[in-house]
Write a protein that holds these residues in place. Structure first.
Motif: not given
Length: 145
Positions: A50-66, A76-87
């Protein structure tokens, strides 16, 4: 008249092969010692964490907005990742050099200025509201946007 016993001679061979394949798949006929210690079954395919998935999702977000650090974790938490995985994902991005929060503050300030005029102080307050530190908001956000 054709002898019924000679009509399907290959069927017995096919059936025997099928039964042997089932036995191999089910694990019958293995050469494991009866005294061997039981081991946990290891999946053949490793699942992505899940952390790897969250990292990939974070990179996706940072590619188009800040985002600020806390803003990205919240997203990331809003996307359904846990607080610990998001952090953990955002911390991993930082460790890999995949994000610079000062650059993110400057980009966010530019994004705001593209669609609405802001006073310098108003922009600083908006960036701080978004989760940027005072230094990020003032030095890089307001002064480098």
């Amino acid at each position: 008249m054709i002898d019924s016993q000679k009509k399907w001679p290959w069927a017995a061979g096919v059936l025997a092969a099928f039964v042997m394949m089932i036995g191999v798949v089910a694990g019958f006929g293995t050469t494991a010692s009866p005294h061997a210690a039981p081991s946990a079954q290891t999946p053949v395919i490793e699942l992505v964490s899940e952390v790897s998935n969250a990292v990939a999702k974070a990179r996706d977000y940072l590619a188009y907005t800040s985002f600020s650090k806390s803003g990205l974790i919240d997203q990331l938490e809003y996307e359904g990742f846990s607080s610990s995985d998001s952090s953990a994902a955002v911390n991993q991005l930082e460790a890999d050099g995949g994000v610079n929060w000062y650059d993110q503050a400057a980009k966010k300030a530019r994004e705001y200025r593209e669609y609405s005029p802001f006073s310098r102080q108003g922009l600083i307050e908006q960036l701080e509201f978004e989760g940027f530190t005072s230094e990020q908001a003032v030095v890089y956000g307001a002064d480098h946007s």
